[in-house]
Design a protein around this motif. Structure first.
Motif, PDB file in Angstrom:
ATOM      1  N   ILE A 132       9.408   3.551   9.540  1.00  0.00           N
ATOM      2  CA  ILE A 132       8.563   2.572  10.217  1.00  0.00           C
ATOM      3  C   ILE A 132       7.548   3.243  11.138  1.00  0.00           C
ATOM      4  O   ILE A 132       6.535   2.632  11.484  1.00  0.00           O
ATOM      5  CB  ILE A 132       9.390   1.553  11.024  1.00  0.00           C
ATOM      6  N   PRO A 252       6.432  -2.979   3.768  1.00  0.00           N
ATOM      7  CA  PRO A 252       5.015  -2.654   3.513  1.00  0.00           C
ATOM      8  C   PRO A 252       4.055  -3.714   4.035  1.00  0.00           C
ATOM      9  O   PRO A 252       2.962  -3.379   4.517  1.00  0.00           O
ATOM     10  CB  PRO A 252       4.956  -2.548   1.991  1.00  0.00           C
ATOM     11  N   GLN A 255       3.213  -3.381   8.082  1.00  0.00           N
ATOM     12  CA  GLN A 255       2.700  -2.160   8.712  1.00  0.00           C
ATOM     13  C   GLN A 255       1.628  -2.452   9.751  1.00  0.00           C
ATOM     14  O   GLN A 255       1.574  -1.821  10.813  1.00  0.00           O
ATOM     15  CB  GLN A 255       2.191  -1.195   7.644  1.00  0.00           C
TER      16      GLN A 255
END
Length: 292
Positions: A132, A252, A255
């Motif tokens: 992350i 994803p 982000q």
């Protein structure tokens, strides 16, 4: 990993009223943490995502609903994406790996945000999400000072945390004056008081203090090298592979939100400056995600 390894002993036994007040506070906070997910249409048939977190470890987590912290907000965003509410298991993180054993591995919670993504962390007992972020140490100094590498520290007074990788890295540099401090807070205070020219300290806490206590006065330059920077991830018990895969599926798409949260809490997430190799410290001083 979660915490500082400086254990603090509680000398007072809380009264019955104090314990009751704490229990009520925890219940109310857990309810508040569930609100965003419920408002977003969380599936009430799914159990809450139980997060392990420290109640007083900003910028990472706190039991203040007004500023829950970077890790808790990331956990809330993940829970919302997988259609769950959130509940929180509070546990002091300065006990290091013991924290992980007594919470995550004891089935007190489902996930712990911000664990170091390294091969030898807790062996096979802990599995990890996709990375992350990257966290580590940073150089902190005035915004007009060049901080592009170790040679820029020549002739300067540099605050380094006790038994940390920066202290080991600079140990053989006689042209750099080392000033040992016990915490990022002490390093930032020494910088502010003019006792040092640079602080080489745990970046997330330095960034948070710079944002909240020093009016963004200093530049925070992340560093890269052996024991200076590592990836962090969300940790799960080995048996929770299905949950880990579900979380990996939504990361994803988060982000941008995660990057915004790093900025919100002042945690540096920019390209790091490359430093030489050094012996990694064997004892953590204060890094909230630092391997110990």
């Amino acid at each position: 990993m979660p915490v500082s390894c400086i254990a603090r002993n509680e000398l007072r036994t809380p009264s019955r009223n104090t314990r009751l007040e704490h229990a009520i506070r925890t219940v109310l906070l857990s309810a508040l943490l569930m609100v965003p997910a419920l408002a977003a249409g969380a599936d009430e048939t799914k159990p809450p995502l139980r997060l392990c977190a420290d109640p007083s470890n900003l910028p990472f987590s706190s039991d203040d609903p007004g500023k829950p912290g970077l890790y808790l907000e990331i956990g809330q965003a993940v829970a919302q994406k997988i259609g769950r509410t959130v509940s929180t298991n509070w546990y002091k993180s300065y006990f290091g790996k013991r924290t992980v054993r007594e919470t995550l591995l004891s089935k007190q919670c489902d996930a712990m945000v911000g664990l170091p993504l390294i091969d030898d962390f807790m062996g096979p007992a802990v599995i990890f999400s996709k990375p992350i972020a990257h966290e580590g140490y940073a150089l902190v100094g005035s915004k007009d000072r060049k901080l592009a590498g170790i040679d820029d520290l020549r002739g300067l007074r540099v605050a380094v945390q006790y038994q940390s990788t920066p202290q080991n890295l600079l140990a053989l540099r006689d042209d750099i004056r080392k000033v040992t401090v016990l915490s990022p807070e002490e390093g930032m205070a020494a910088l502010e008081q003019g006792k040092v020219d640079i602080a080489f300290i745990w970046a997330p806490v330095a960034g948070w203090l710079n944002k909240t206590s020093y009016g963004d006065k200093y530049q925070i330059v992340s560093t890269e090298g052996d024991g200076l920077l590592w990836a962090t991830a969300i940790g799960f018990a080995k048996a929770s592979g299905a949950l880990r895969d579900e979380v990996d599926g939504v990361l994803p798409g988060l982000q941008g939100e995660i990057a915004a949260l790093f900025a919100k809490y002042g945690v540096p997430n920019s390209a790091p400056v490359k430093f030489g190799e050094a012996d990694r410290a064997t004892t953590s001083s204060v890094g909230a995600s630092e391997p110990v």
